[in-house]
Enzyme design. Structure first.
Site, PDB file in Angstrom:
ATOM      1  N   ARG A   1     -12.501  15.948   7.392  1.00 47.12           N
ATOM      2  CA  ARG A   1     -13.354  16.258   6.233  1.00 47.12           C
ATOM      3  C   ARG A   1     -14.754  16.649   6.692  1.00 47.12           C
ATOM      4  O   ARG A   1     -15.288  16.082   7.651  1.00 47.12           O
ATOM      5  CB  ARG A   1     -13.475  15.050   5.303  1.00 47.12           C
TER       6      ARG A   1
ATOM      7  N   HIS B   1     -17.562   1.875   8.267  1.00 48.91           N
ATOM      8  CA  HIS B   1     -16.100   1.973   8.395  1.00 48.91           C
ATOM      9  C   HIS B   1     -15.806   3.352   8.988  1.00 48.91           C
ATOM     10  O   HIS B   1     -15.941   4.379   8.309  1.00 48.91           O
ATOM     11  CB  HIS B   1     -15.439   1.809   7.021  1.00 48.91           C
ATOM     12  N   LEU B   2     -15.411   3.368  10.263  1.00 48.82           N
ATOM     13  CA  LEU B   2     -15.171   4.641  10.951  1.00 48.82           C
ATOM     14  C   LEU B   2     -13.710   4.715  11.373  1.00 48.82           C
ATOM     15  O   LEU B   2     -13.316   4.170  12.404  1.00 48.82           O
ATOM     16  CB  LEU B   2     -16.092   4.762  12.177  1.00 48.82           C
ATOM     17  N   GLY B   3     -12.897   5.328  10.541  1.00 54.08           N
ATOM     18  CA  GLY B   3     -11.479   5.512  10.861  1.00 54.08           C
ATOM     19  C   GLY B   3     -11.163   6.985  10.696  1.00 54.08           C
ATOM     20  O   GLY B   3     -11.990   7.842  11.028  1.00 54.08           O
ATOM     21  N   ASN B   4      -9.987   7.306  10.169  1.00 53.12           N
ATOM     22  CA  ASN B   4      -9.726   8.717   9.865  1.00 53.12           C
ATOM     23  C   ASN B   4     -10.715   9.204   8.813  1.00 53.12           C
ATOM     24  O   ASN B   4     -11.279  10.277   8.914  1.00 53.12           O
ATOM     25  CB  ASN B   4      -8.296   8.907   9.390  1.00 53.12           C
TER      26      ASN B   4
ATOM     27  N   GLY C   1     -14.746   2.604  14.860  1.00 48.98           N
ATOM     28  CA  GLY C   1     -15.810   1.598  14.900  1.00 48.98           C
ATOM     29  C   GLY C   1     -15.468   0.410  15.786  1.00 48.98           C
ATOM     30  O   GLY C   1     -16.330  -0.152  16.460  1.00 48.98           O
ATOM     31  N   GLU C   2     -14.188   0.039  15.809  1.00 48.56           N
ATOM     32  CA  GLU C   2     -13.770  -1.124  16.599  1.00 48.56           C
ATOM     33  C   GLU C   2     -13.517  -0.786  18.061  1.00 48.56           C
ATOM     34  O   GLU C   2     -13.638  -1.647  18.926  1.00 48.56           O
ATOM     35  CB  GLU C   2     -12.474  -1.722  16.003  1.00 48.56           C
TER      36      GLU C   2
ATOM     37  N   GLU D   1      -7.716  -5.150   5.691  1.00 48.97           N
ATOM     38  CA  GLU D   1      -7.646  -4.850   4.265  1.00 48.97           C
ATOM     39  C   GLU D   1      -6.525  -5.624   3.583  1.00 48.97           C
ATOM     40  O   GLU D   1      -6.649  -6.038   2.439  1.00 48.97           O
ATOM     41  CB  GLU D   1      -7.485  -3.333   4.065  1.00 48.97           C
TER      42      GLU D   1
ATOM     43  N   ASP E   1      -8.390  13.219  16.724  1.00 48.13           N
ATOM     44  CA  ASP E   1      -8.441  11.881  17.309  1.00 48.13           C
ATOM     45  C   ASP E   1      -9.656  11.790  18.231  1.00 48.13           C
ATOM     46  O   ASP E   1      -9.788  12.561  19.185  1.00 48.13           O
ATOM     47  CB  ASP E   1      -7.153  11.596  18.089  1.00 48.13           C
TER      48      ASP E   1
ATOM     49  N   HIS F   1     -13.197   2.889   0.402  1.00 48.86           N
ATOM     50  CA  HIS F   1     -13.117   1.914   1.511  1.00 48.86           C
ATOM     51  C   HIS F   1     -13.710   0.560   1.108  1.00 48.86           C
ATOM     52  O   HIS F   1     -14.103  -0.235   1.962  1.00 48.86           O
ATOM     53  CB  HIS F   1     -13.903   2.385   2.764  1.00 48.86           C
TER      54      HIS F   1
ATOM     55  N   ASN G   1       0.873  -1.171   0.000  1.00 49.13           N
ATOM     56  CA  ASN G   1       0.000   0.000   0.000  1.00 49.13           C
ATOM     57  C   ASN G   1       0.914   1.227   0.000  1.00 49.13           C
ATOM     58  O   ASN G   1       1.440   1.619   1.035  1.00 49.13           O
ATOM     59  CB  ASN G   1      -0.899  -0.035   1.241  1.00 49.13           C
TER      60      ASN G   1
ATOM     61  N   ARG H   1      -2.707  -2.192  -3.217  1.00 49.66           N
ATOM     62  CA  ARG H   1      -3.933  -1.465  -2.941  1.00 49.66           C
ATOM     63  C   ARG H   1      -3.936  -0.207  -3.815  1.00 49.66           C
ATOM     64  O   ARG H   1      -2.997   0.585  -3.783  1.00 49.66           O
ATOM     65  CB  ARG H   1      -3.994  -1.059  -1.480  1.00 49.66           C
TER      66      ARG H   1
HETATM   67  P1  ADP Z   1      -7.250   4.956   8.920  1.00 52.01           P
HETATM   68  O1  ADP Z   1      -8.550   5.379   8.348  1.00 52.01           O
HETATM   69  O2  ADP Z   1      -6.153   5.953   8.739  1.00 52.01           O
HETATM   70  O3  ADP Z   1      -6.862   3.526   8.592  1.00 52.01           O
HETATM   71  P2  ADP Z   1      -7.898   3.944  11.541  1.00 52.01           P
HETATM   72  O4  ADP Z   1      -8.926   3.002  11.047  1.00 52.01           O
HETATM   73  O5  ADP Z   1      -6.675   3.400  12.179  1.00 52.01           O
HETATM   74  O6  ADP Z   1      -7.493   5.004  10.457  1.00 52.01           O
HETATM   75  O7  ADP Z   1      -8.625   4.908  12.580  1.00 52.01           O
HETATM   76  C1  ADP Z   1      -7.927   5.958  13.162  1.00 52.01           C
HETATM   77  C2  ADP Z   1      -8.829   6.670  14.155  1.00 52.01           C
HETATM   78  O8  ADP Z   1      -9.357   5.726  15.087  1.00 52.01           O
HETATM   79  C3  ADP Z   1      -8.095   7.686  14.980  1.00 52.01           C
HETATM   80  O9  ADP Z   1      -8.190   8.949  14.405  1.00 52.01           O
HETATM   81  C4  ADP Z   1      -8.815   7.647  16.301  1.00 52.01           C
HETATM   82  O10 ADP Z   1      -9.701   8.741  16.345  1.00 52.01           O
HETATM   83  C5  ADP Z   1      -9.650   6.408  16.281  1.00 52.01           C
HETATM   84  N1  ADP Z   1      -9.393   5.536  17.431  1.00 52.01           N
HETATM   85  C6  ADP Z   1      -8.424   4.607  17.576  1.00 52.01           C
HETATM   86  N2  ADP Z   1      -8.514   4.021  18.798  1.00 52.01           N
HETATM   87  C7  ADP Z   1      -9.565   4.584  19.421  1.00 52.01           C
HETATM   88  C8  ADP Z   1     -10.198   4.419  20.696  1.00 52.01           C
HETATM   89  N3  ADP Z   1      -9.743   3.528  21.592  1.00 52.01           N
HETATM   90  N4  ADP Z   1     -11.259   5.187  20.981  1.00 52.01           N
HETATM   91  C9  ADP Z   1     -11.722   6.080  20.091  1.00 52.01           C
HETATM   92  N5  ADP Z   1     -11.195   6.272  18.883  1.00 52.01           N
HETATM   93  C10 ADP Z   1     -10.132   5.553  18.545  1.00 52.01           C
END
Ligand code: ADP
Length: 404
Positions: A241, A208-211, A334-335, A386, A284, A180, A7, A91
């Site tokens: 965003r 899918h809840l990440g960055n 999400g996790e 992924e 974060d 995603h 990636n 990727r």
């Molecule tokens: P990416 O989309 O870059 O792959 P990730 O899926 O790793 O990102 O998600 C990153 C985000 O997950 C961080 O910005 C942070 O806000 C959130 N995160 C990670 N651990 C926790 C946690 N224990 N509680 C709340 N949010 C978390």
């Protein structure tokens, strides 16, 4: 033999090495801070400690070279030599309208990827560099591209078209592509497996809840609608965003402040979302939830906006799917953020979604159910993977290529 996933991004190259016939990685890591001070390789063998090695001045090509050196290292490596790598799965964020499944990268596929660089100017050029580097350093391996957009190629026209003259789709490629997809596809498949049901007949909403954040409606194992659009900007509120905003508001601000398209793009993609709203100088979610707990009304509002958008998208997709069997949460937030899951699902009892608070709060790892026994709809937390999805699809592309 082995499959390597790559990636290649703007400042990093991530990799994972899988055996060709198994899902457990043998090694993984990253070359990070490419183009910056302190470029380094971080690599880890299965079951081992992460090892850091400085690689000053490394570009993408050199990054791939040091990854291969580490994998084939006589003492610390996991393969005897690059000869063991039979395929590389790359990727690639954008496959445009034409590349809607994993492809073996021949000249035509690469030329098409070049031609759609304007659709993904921040991603595809880096992927192309990663592909070129692997072709140079592992010339015998089959190079496969796996696309973030591909899973959403099944969207029907009424879901992917925008309400503008059709010629802008036909001539300019403006439509909902969705992103995603590798993650949504992976967790949808794992959710079906977890529930012990075939994908056929299953109606899922995957979050899918990440960055970056996106929600997908999945029926019969296929994406039916998704919240990201022409670019990853559309849909949910995200780390930096804005997500959905009336395009007229964008034009209004550009005129009023004299913002250039580049400045507006920067504002919407990098200086908006939770970062702008929460007022804690961070995007974060851990920091923002902590600030909200400590009494910051602004952080509290940002969290509520974030959860509200997820909630109303789940409701919309329940309608799009004609019912709902499971909601799936994945990626960093999400996790790992039970509070976000709880608040996103608040008051959705009328859809048959009831959380079990204790299960939801439990810090368990791995795929798990967090709904109440009386919930008609399952609520699942499925860690995304992924790299594994890329390896599986690469394996499949390889098998198809070899089939007489
Ligand atoms: P990416 O989309 O870059 O792959 P990730 O899926 O790793 O990102 O998600 C990153 C985000 O997950 C961080 O910005 C942070 O806000 C959130 N995160 C990670 N651990 C926790 C946690 N224990 N509680 C709340 N949010 C978390």
């Amino acid at each position: 033999m082995a499959i390597l996933t790559i990636n290649a991004g703007s400042s990093s190259v991530k990799f994972t090495l899988f055996p060709s016939d198994a899902d457990t990685p043998r090694a993984s890591g990253i070359v990070e801070r490419i183009g910056l001070e302190g470029t380094r390789l971080k690599a880890r063998r299965a079951g081992g400690e992460a090892v850091e090695t400085p690689v000053p001045g490394a570009d993408v090509d050199r990054a791939v070279e040091v990854i291969l050196e580490a994998l084939g290292h006589p003492q610390h490596g996991v393969i005897a030599g690059v000869g063991e790598i039979e395929a590389v799965g790359h990727r690639v964020v954008h496959g445009g309208e034409r590349l809607t499944r994993p492809v073996v990268l021949d000249e035509a596929a690469k030329a098409y990827l070049e031609s759609i660089v304007p659709l993904a100017p921040l991603h595809n050029p880096h992927h192309l560099r990663g592909i070129a580097a692997c072709e140079r350093h592992i010339p015998h391996a089959v190079q496969v591209a796996v696309f973030d957009t591909a899973f959403h190629a099944s969207l029907p026209r009424h879901a992917f078209l925008y309400g503008i003259p059709l010629r802008f789709h036909a001539e300019d490629g403006v439509r909902r592509y969705g992103f995603h997809g590798i993650s949504h596809k992976y967790v949808a498949g794992e959710a079906a497996r977890f529930l012990g049901r075939p994908p056929e007949g299953l109606r899922l909403v995957t979050c899918h809840l990440g960055n970056g954040c996106s929600v997908t409606a999945v029926r019969d194992g296929r994406s039916l609608d998704t919240s990201m659009g022409f670019t990853p900007l559309e849909g949910l509120l995200m780390g930096t965003r804005s997500g959905d905003i009336d395009p007229a508001a964008v034009l209004y601000l550009m005129e009023r402040h004299g913002f250039s398209p580049a400045a507006m793009n920067d504002l919407l993609n990098r200086r908006s979302g939770l970062l702008a709203l929460a007022g804690v100088g961070s995007n974060d979610v851990r920091d923002i939830l902590a600030a909200a707990r400590n009494g910051s009304n602004q952080a509290e509002l940002a969290v509520e906006m974030f959860c509200y958008r997820i909630r109303k998208t789940i409701g919309a997709y329940a309608a799009a799917l004609g019912g709902l069997d499971a909601v799936v949460f994945t990626a960093g937030i999400g996790e790992n953020a039970p509070e976000i899951r709880r608040r996103a699902l608040a008051d959705l009892g009328f859809l048959g979604i009831l959380l079990n608070e204790a299960l939801n709060e439990s810090p368990a790892a791995g795929p798990r159910a967090v709904h109440a026994a009386s919930s008609r709809v399952a609520v699942l937390v499925i860690p995304t993977n992924e790299e594994l999805e890329i390896a599986r699809e690469t394996r499949q592309a390889l098998a198809e290529q070899r089939r007489p």
